[in-house]
Design an enzyme around this catalytic site. Structure first.
Site, PDB file in Angstrom:
ATOM      1  N   TYR A 123       8.597  -2.266  10.968  1.00 29.67           N
ATOM      2  CA  TYR A 123       7.684  -1.729   9.757  1.00 29.67           C
ATOM      3  C   TYR A 123       8.254  -0.351   9.304  1.00 29.67           C
ATOM      4  CZ  TYR A 123       3.318  -0.376   7.442  1.00 29.67           C
ATOM      5  OH  TYR A 123       2.573   0.037   6.449  1.00 29.67           O
TER       6      TYR A 123
ATOM      7  N   ASP B 217       0.588  -1.176  -0.262  1.00 27.61           N
ATOM      8  CA  ASP B 217      -0.085   0.041  -0.032  1.00 27.61           C
ATOM      9  C   ASP B 217       0.997   1.258  -0.180  1.00 27.61           C
ATOM     10  OD1 ASP B 217       0.531  -0.448   3.041  1.00 27.61           O
ATOM     11  OD2 ASP B 217      -1.438  -0.089   3.640  1.00 27.61           O
TER      12      ASP B 217
ATOM     13  N   ASP C  67      -5.707  -0.629   5.905  1.00 27.68           N
ATOM     14  CA  ASP C  67      -6.483  -0.986   6.836  1.00 27.68           C
ATOM     15  C   ASP C  67      -7.683  -0.121   6.870  1.00 27.68           C
ATOM     16  OD1 ASP C  67      -4.530  -2.423   7.147  1.00 27.68           O
ATOM     17  OD2 ASP C  67      -3.659  -1.312   8.843  1.00 27.68           O
TER      18      ASP C  67
ATOM     19  N   SER D  95     -12.958   3.234  27.551  1.00 30.37           N
ATOM     20  CA  SER D  95     -13.083   2.068  26.817  1.00 30.37           C
ATOM     21  C   SER D  95     -13.642   0.916  27.657  1.00 30.37           C
ATOM     22  CB  SER D  95     -11.506   1.638  26.336  1.00 30.37           C
ATOM     23  OG  SER D  95     -11.546   0.310  25.990  1.00 30.37           O
TER      24      SER D  95
ATOM     25  N   SER E 274      -6.054  -5.136  12.492  1.00 31.04           N
ATOM     26  CA  SER E 274      -6.449  -3.500  12.376  1.00 31.04           C
ATOM     27  C   SER E 274      -7.600  -3.180  13.156  1.00 31.04           C
ATOM     28  CB  SER E 274      -6.648  -3.417  10.892  1.00 31.04           C
ATOM     29  OG  SER E 274      -5.684  -3.602  10.173  1.00 31.04           O
TER      30      SER E 274
END
Ligand code: GLA
Length: 387
Positions: free
Chosen positions: A228, A36, A176, A67, A125
């Site tokens: 990454y 991507d 994502d 949360s 993701s």
């Protein structure tokens, strides 16, 4: 139901009713990894597992976030959101109204209660699902109307990428968020990251007597972000050496010539992965068009080998899933997502899901790995209002 659980957490925390609940899916990528950010192609599906956000507007410019997965309420003024602020999971929430405002939309403060049902740290993701659930809420509550069509959804996905890259400071590409915003049930999403063109590719395994098994290896890996970022940097360096804006511009037929012009073996391997992987996405779309699942499985295996040997993002646990699933009769298997841990997928006969899972569990036990988590998935829909 997580719609209810997000609402219940909202009520408990903020002593009021949310204006609504929105959700967005996690994703697995069928093929096209680390393509991507190279302007390439990828082919994700939306997962049945979703993240839910119960939301209400505020008129004082504050963001308050809680949360269901625990932790304190995080509070920050929208004006104070920026690179690295706030930290942790709240960055993925707060970054979205911040990015929408930067894109010229009028947005204000929010109270947000989230319930994340996408497994965390599994490479599925969960962060994009969180961003996209909040983006869907913001679009509806602030009257932006961006959920109505693909162009609007693409704009929301772009805001979510900006939130992730700039506020959460994770240098990921856009796959994502596009999957979470554009996925359709029963379809894989062919995404062209050069011009943002998308195509819905029918993906119905049940009809063919097949299933897609996701195996979360629960493998932990240090320095994930650094690794990454290194892959991204080397691809960009290779493109610079070749004099092209991105590796997408290298046609597979010109690969040998391009490899000959690169300065190191490392850059040659990274480039070979990206260029051949983009070509495998094209082939996978053709395979799906002809319901040729044998071919799709073979492409999964080629892709995995390229991730293991050329872009070097696999780990023992992921290789073990692939080898064991194939030995158990899978048509193909590969790691999916950013790598260095996370999940693998296997294309298996529907009646072999349990046996394959048991074989993988046994192989993990043999090698002393943590117990994996395996589940079959179907292609599910994008971000939407639930309530
Ligand atoms: C992560 C990133 C994506 C993509 C994949 C690898 O999931 O968030 O943008 O680069 O890795 O294909």
């Amino acid at each position: 139901m997580s719609t209810e659980s997000a609402s219940a957490v909202f009520r408990d925390t903020f002593a009021a009713e949310p204006e609504g609940v929105w959700s967005a899916p996690g994703r697995v990528n069928l093929i096209g990894e680390h393509t991507d950010y190279n302007g390439g192609l990828c082919l994700p599906i939306g997962l049945p597992q979703r993240t839910f956000a119960a939301v209400r507007r505020r008129d004082d410019g504050m963001l308050r976030m809680v949360s269901a997965q625990g932790g304190d309420v995080v509070e920050v003024a929208l004006d104070d959101v920026g690179p690295g602020r706030p930290e942790g999971w709240a960055a993925y929430v707060a970054g979205v109204p911040w990015a929408l405002r930067r894109a010229g939309h009028e947005v204000s403060g929010l109270d947000v209660a989230v319930d994340g049902r996408v497994p965390l740290g599994a490479g599925l993701s969960s962060s994009a699902a969180l961003e996209c659930a909040v983006a869907a809420a913001a679009s509806d509550l602030f009257g932006l109307g961006l959920l109505a069509d693909a162009a609007g959804r693409t704009a929301l996905a772009a805001a979510c990428v900006e939130a992730e890259n700039t506020v959460a400071q994770a240098p990921t590409g856009g796959m994502d968020q596009s999957a979470a915003m554009l996925a359709e049930p029963g379809h894989a999403l062919l995404l062209d990251c050069r011009d943002h063109h998308t195509e819905q590719v029918p993906f119905d395994l049940a009809e063919a007597g097949l299933a897609l098994l996701v195996v979360d290896t629960r493998a932990e890996h240090a320095l994930v972000d650094g690794q990454y970022a290194e892959r991204r940097d080397s691809c960009e360096q290779a493109a610079r050496e070749l004099g092209v804006p991105t590796l997408r511009e290298v046609a597979v037929g010109d690969l040998d010539d391009a490899l000959g012009r690169l300065s190191s073996d490392l850059l040659r391997r990274r480039t070979r992965h990206v260029v051949t992987e983009i070509d495998r996405v094209v082939q996978a779309r053709e395979a799906l068009r002809h319901d040729d699942f044998e071919r799709l499985g073979a492409l999964f295996l080629l892709s995995h080998a390229s991730m293991r040997d050329d872009i070097e993002i696999s780990v023992d646990e992921l290789d073990t899933v692939v080898e064991t699933a194939v030995a158990a009769g899978a048509l193909g298997a590969r790691m999916t997502g950013g790598g260095f841990g996370g999940s693998a997928i296997a294309l298996v006969r529907a009646d072999a899901v349990d046996a394959t899972t048991e074989r993988v569990e046994a192989a993990f036990a043999d090698k002393g790995f943590r117990a994996p988590q395996a589940f079959a998935v179907t292609a599910s829909g994008a971000a939407a209002r639930d309530h």
